[in-house]
Design an enzyme around this catalytic site. Structure first.
Site, PDB file in Angstrom:
ATOM      1  N   SER A  23       0.828  -1.216   0.000  1.00 14.78           N
ATOM      2  CA  SER A  23       0.000   0.000   0.000  1.00 14.78           C
ATOM      3  C   SER A  23       0.859   1.263   0.000  1.00 14.78           C
ATOM      4  CB  SER A  23      -0.931   0.001   1.220  1.00 14.78           C
ATOM      5  OG  SER A  23      -0.189  -0.151   2.413  1.00 14.78           O
ATOM      6  N   THR A 159     -40.646  24.249  -8.390  1.00 12.68           N
ATOM      7  CA  THR A 159     -40.884  22.947  -7.777  1.00 12.68           C
ATOM      8  C   THR A 159     -41.286  22.049  -8.936  1.00 12.68           C
ATOM      9  OG1 THR A 159     -43.222  23.373  -7.352  1.00 12.68           O
ATOM     10  CG2 THR A 159     -41.699  23.985  -5.599  1.00 12.68           C
ATOM     11  N   HIS A 160     -40.853  20.802  -8.881  1.00  9.36           N
ATOM     12  CA  HIS A 160     -41.058  19.886 -10.019  1.00  9.36           C
ATOM     13  C   HIS A 160     -40.450  20.468 -11.294  1.00  9.36           C
ATOM     14  CE1 HIS A 160     -44.115  17.844  -7.482  1.00  9.36           C
ATOM     15  NE2 HIS A 160     -44.376  19.095  -7.113  1.00  9.36           N
ATOM     16  N   SER A 281     -16.731  25.155 -28.231  1.00  7.85           N
ATOM     17  CA  SER A 281     -16.812  23.899 -28.967  1.00  7.85           C
ATOM     18  C   SER A 281     -15.807  23.938 -30.103  1.00  7.85           C
ATOM     19  CB  SER A 281     -18.230  23.725 -29.514  1.00  7.85           C
ATOM     20  OG  SER A 281     -18.223  22.877 -30.639  1.00  7.85           O
ATOM     21  N   LYS A 287     -21.131  27.974 -29.242  1.00  7.26           N
ATOM     22  CA  LYS A 287     -21.241  27.308 -27.938  1.00  7.26           C
ATOM     23  C   LYS A 287     -20.440  27.976 -26.824  1.00  7.26           C
ATOM     24  CE  LYS A 287     -23.250  24.031 -27.093  1.00  7.26           C
ATOM     25  NZ  LYS A 287     -22.974  22.611 -27.319  1.00  7.26           N
ATOM     26  N   ASN A 289     -19.948  26.458 -23.220  1.00 10.32           N
ATOM     27  CA  ASN A 289     -20.310  25.276 -22.434  1.00 10.32           C
ATOM     28  C   ASN A 289     -19.879  25.396 -20.973  1.00 10.32           C
ATOM     29  OD1 ASN A 289     -21.412  24.000 -24.680  1.00 10.32           O
ATOM     30  ND2 ASN A 289     -19.450  23.077 -25.250  1.00 10.32           N
ATOM     31  N   TYR A 321      -8.973  -6.890  12.887  1.00 14.55           N
ATOM     32  CA  TYR A 321      -8.370  -6.406  11.637  1.00 14.55           C
ATOM     33  C   TYR A 321      -8.400  -7.461  10.544  1.00 14.55           C
ATOM     34  CZ  TYR A 321      -5.123  -4.558   8.212  1.00 14.55           C
ATOM     35  OH  TYR A 321      -4.583  -4.105   7.041  1.00 14.55           O
ATOM     36  N   GLN A 326      -7.387  -2.256   4.303  1.00 14.34           N
ATOM     37  CA  GLN A 326      -6.399  -1.430   3.593  1.00 14.34           C
ATOM     38  C   GLN A 326      -7.063  -0.637   2.459  1.00 14.34           C
ATOM     39  OE1 GLN A 326      -2.250  -2.724   2.952  1.00 14.34           O
ATOM     40  NE2 GLN A 326      -2.815  -2.937   0.809  1.00 14.34           N
ATOM     41  N   LYS A 329      -8.004   3.517   2.398  1.00 16.24           N
ATOM     42  CA  LYS A 329      -7.213   4.711   2.104  1.00 16.24           C
ATOM     43  C   LYS A 329      -7.464   5.303   0.729  1.00 16.24           C
ATOM     44  CE  LYS A 329      -4.070   2.305   4.081  1.00 16.24           C
ATOM     45  NZ  LYS A 329      -4.912   1.703   5.141  1.00 16.24           N
TER      46      LYS A 329
HETATM   47  N1  ARG Z   1      -1.163  -1.429   5.108  1.00 16.54           N
HETATM   48  C1  ARG Z   1      -2.003  -1.928   6.112  1.00 16.54           C
HETATM   49  C2  ARG Z   1      -3.377  -1.280   6.003  1.00 16.54           C
HETATM   50  O1  ARG Z   1      -3.489  -0.336   5.338  1.00 16.54           O
HETATM   51  C3  ARG Z   1      -1.451  -1.624   7.464  1.00 16.54           C
HETATM   52  C4  ARG Z   1      -1.889  -2.584   8.517  1.00 16.54           C
HETATM   53  C5  ARG Z   1      -1.302  -3.895   8.205  1.00 16.54           C
HETATM   54  N2  ARG Z   1      -1.577  -4.826   9.210  1.00 16.54           N
HETATM   55  C6  ARG Z   1      -1.407  -6.118   9.000  1.00 16.54           C
HETATM   56  N3  ARG Z   1      -1.659  -6.889   9.958  1.00 16.54           N
HETATM   57  N4  ARG Z   1      -1.068  -6.564   7.809  1.00 16.54           N
HETATM   58  O2  ARG Z   1      -4.340  -1.716   6.562  1.00 16.54           O
END
Ligand code: ARG
Length: 467
Positions: A23, A159-160, A281, A287, A289, A321, A326, A329
């Site tokens: 990651s 409205t509508h 355009s 146009k 836009n 967990y 992961q 993110k």
């Molecule tokens: N890169 C992992 C995540 O974003 C970090 C936590 C990893 N933990 C593990 N037990 N592999 O979740």
């Protein structure tokens, strides 16, 4: 290549799977948060008597050095060694050990990446949500500017998507401002949810070292500690709350965009886009836009997708967990980036918007004054339901004859009700209509002026000076 867990295995992991699981390509955004959390953890270990003062200060100095290298030298993240780091936590630890050797290898005592990643995300949101809120306040300020510039300009409300009643154009701009205020508040609630220290949870069962987690919480700016280590390891509710707040803010921007796309079109023509906020355009010379507005509307789908995608990711997870987490993110970062860019683009477009007051006023007169005609009869003692029926049949006739109220002679008025007098003409102008509104949330010019003033004050008090 050694991994954080190499001791357990005889052979090397499959290179393709290592890449699949990594990651670091996206979680390097959490670098400064990871360093911050690690410094605090080292201090906590020292206080708990786990690290010597000497080791703790070596670690602290090295992490601070790493932090400043990280902010001045982007190449740090793409070094040959960094290419093999699984995630930001492994990266920071490897860099630390590379700097200080054995002391660095003691930092992870009693700590797990499971809680680290939750901590980092929380610290990240604590610093980034206020930036989004500032962008929201700035856009609200731009809407206040448009409301002010619109002065007494009138426009129809819908409205509508059918003409409903006249309003001040300022009331329209302030309506969108009101939705943004809720977005701002919603992000306050997300910050409140984020405000819990997960450290001390260990991988899942807690930690065996006497860590003063309350002190750690204060040190890292949290007002409380999570209640349960098992829950904490897998809790990303705050991510989904963030995504919801972001998705709803995008929905508001999308509706704003849709209104402006319509109202700046040839068909409506109430507002004019600045040349700087429009595109031409390649083929059709006439146009102008509204591409930026269309993109805001279009990108809303991404953020909604990130929210629903994230809920789907969470729904099958056992408590504790799992690596699925992961996925939080990229969802979070993309939603954040999209919202930030869209807030800025929307503000830029609205800043250049002008009101075509005569076109908008013309659209705010005519049959959409029918409610006012009914109110005229109510003022003369007619029950509203009867007034509605009388005016309804008058409207039916006018629609058939392609005329409007202002073309009626007094005799024609009276043919529908003897209660109509000559004063009905000045009663049913758009100006008179808005002037008759009585409630504080209405489009009467006084409440609108007060709402504008209040929005301005809110913007001023919510803007934090840039660091
Ligand atoms: N890169 C992992 C995540 O974003 C970090 C936590 C990893 N933990 C593990 N037990 N592999 O979740």
């Amino acid at each position: 290549m050694a991994h954080l867990w190499s001791g357990r295995f005889a052979g090397d992991p499959d290179a393709g799977l290592v890449e699949f699981g990594a990651s670091f390509g996206f979680d390097r955004r959490l670098f400064e948060d990871d360093v911050e959390g690690s410094i605090a953890w080292a201090e906590g270990l020292e206080r708990a008597g786990v690290l010597t003062r000497a080791d703790a200060s070596i670690i602290r100095a090295a992490l601070e050095d790493l932090r400043s290298r990280g902010s001045s030298d982007p190449a740090l993240f793409t070094s040959e060694a960094a290419r093999h780091d699984e995630d930001v936590h492994s990266f920071v630890e490897r860099e630390l050990v590379a700097r200080v050797g054995e002391a660095g290898r003691r930092l992870h005592t009693g700590r797990s990446r499971n809680e680290q990643v939750s901590l980092d995300l929380r610290l990240y949101l604590k610093r980034r949500i206020p930036e989004l809120q500032q962008a929201i306040v700035q856009l609200a300020g731009v809407l206040a500017g448009s409301a002010e510039a619109a002065a007494g300009a009138l426009m129809p409300s819908y409205t509508h998507m059918r003409r409903a009643q006249p309003i001040l154009a300022a009331h329209f701009f302030l309506a969108h401002g009101a939705a943004l205020r809720r977005d701002h508040r919603r992000f306050i609630a997300v910050l409140e949810e984020v405000d819990e220290l997960p450290l001390g949870s260990g991988a899942i069962a807690g930690t065996s070292y006497p860590m003063d987690v309350q002190a750690l919480a204060r040190r890292l700016g949290f007002s409380r500690v999570v209640a349960n280590s098992v829950d904490a390891a897998g809790d990303r509710d705050f991510v989904s709350s963030f995504l919801h707040a972001g998705a709803l803010a995008m929905v508001h921007l999308s509706r704003m965009a849709e209104d402006l796309i319509l109202f700046t079109s040839e068909e409506f023509g109430f507002f004019e886009l600045a040349d700087s906020a429009a595109t031409g355009s390649s083929l059709m010379p006439q146009k102008k836009n509204p591409d930026p507005l269309e993109l805001v509307r279009g990108k809303t789908g991404r953020v909604i997708g990130r929210l629903t995608g994230w809920l789907a990711t969470m729904k099958g997870l056992p408590i504790g967990y799992s690596k699925d987490l992961q996925e939080d993110k990229e969802a979070l970062f993309e939603a954040e980036d999209t919202l930030r860019a869209s807030l800025g683009a929307t503000a830029a477009v609205i800043k250049g918007l002008t009101v075509n007051a005569d076109v908008a006023r013309a659209a705010a007169s005519g049959l959409l004054l029918a409610t006012d005609v009914a109110d005229y009869l109510v003022a003369k003692g007619v029950p509203f339901r009867d007034a509605h029926e009388i005016v309804g049949s008058l409207v039916r006739r006018l629609v058939a004859e392609r005329r409007s109220f202002d073309a009626l002679s007094l005799d024609e008025w009276r043919a529908h009700s003897p209660l109509f007098d000559a004063d009905v003409r000045e009663f049913i102008t758009p100006e008179a209509s808005i002037a008759r509104k009585r409630t504080p949330q209405s489009t009467h010019p006084d409440p609108v002026a007060a709402a504008l003033k209040e929005l301005r004050q809110w913007c001023t008090s919510s803007i934090t000076p840039t660091r």
